[in-house]
Write a protein that holds these residues in place. Sequence first.
Motif, PDB file in Angstrom:
ATOM      1  N   MET A 112      -0.220 -57.820  65.415  1.00  0.00           N
ATOM      2  CA  MET A 112       0.040 -59.251  65.513  1.00  0.00           C
ATOM      3  C   MET A 112       0.784 -59.552  66.815  1.00  0.00           C
ATOM      4  O   MET A 112       1.722 -60.329  66.853  1.00  0.00           O
TER       5      MET A 112
ATOM      6  N   GLY B  40       0.527 -63.069  67.776  1.00  0.00           N
ATOM      7  CA  GLY B  40       1.354 -63.917  66.928  1.00  0.00           C
ATOM      8  C   GLY B  40       2.709 -64.206  67.547  1.00  0.00           C
ATOM      9  O   GLY B  40       3.203 -65.327  67.478  1.00  0.00           O
TER      10      GLY B  40
ATOM     11  N   LEU C 287      -0.988 -70.017  63.589  1.00  0.00           N
ATOM     12  CA  LEU C 287      -0.004 -68.992  63.271  1.00  0.00           C
ATOM     13  C   LEU C 287      -0.074 -68.626  61.792  1.00  0.00           C
ATOM     14  O   LEU C 287      -0.023 -67.445  61.434  1.00  0.00           O
TER      15      LEU C 287
ATOM     16  N   LEU D  69      -3.151 -66.515  61.316  1.00  0.00           N
ATOM     17  CA  LEU D  69      -2.906 -65.139  61.801  1.00  0.00           C
ATOM     18  C   LEU D  69      -2.085 -64.338  60.803  1.00  0.00           C
ATOM     19  O   LEU D  69      -2.368 -63.166  60.545  1.00  0.00           O
ATOM     20  N   ARG D  70      -1.073 -64.972  60.260  1.00  0.00           N
ATOM     21  CA  ARG D  70      -0.199 -64.271  59.299  1.00  0.00           C
ATOM     22  C   ARG D  70      -0.949 -63.939  58.021  1.00  0.00           C
ATOM     23  O   ARG D  70      -0.757 -62.861  57.451  1.00  0.00           O
TER      24      ARG D  70
END
Length: 126
Positions: A1, A4, A117, A120-121
């Motif tokens: 990540m 991120g 975000l 992505l998480r």
Amino acid sequence: MAGGKELEMQLEREAKAFQTIQKEIQKNHQLRQQFKTQLGENELVKTELDILDDESNVYKLIGPVLVKQDLVEAKANVDKRIEYISGETKRLDGALKDLERKASEKRQEVMKMQQRLQDLRSQAAK
């Protein structure tokens, strides 16, 4: 990540930029309110000066002293102040529209970044 972290930093910068714009909008509102108050006061003075006849005495407060002033000059000064204040109010109105447009754009950017975000998480959690 790794992306991120970069996205989080970019999101933080955009959020700060949005807050800065919000502060400018608030400052604009305060200035506009001050000008509207001054405009009201000057219009009241103009109304009072219009009631007077040409022989009336008019005094202007300069520091702690009242100085006699010509009625025509007093009316001209008040008219100039009203014109100036009206112009500044229009300028602030234009600036406010621009700031509100910028704030809306920043809000959209921040919301998109927050969504990316979050996506992505959630992908990283899988």
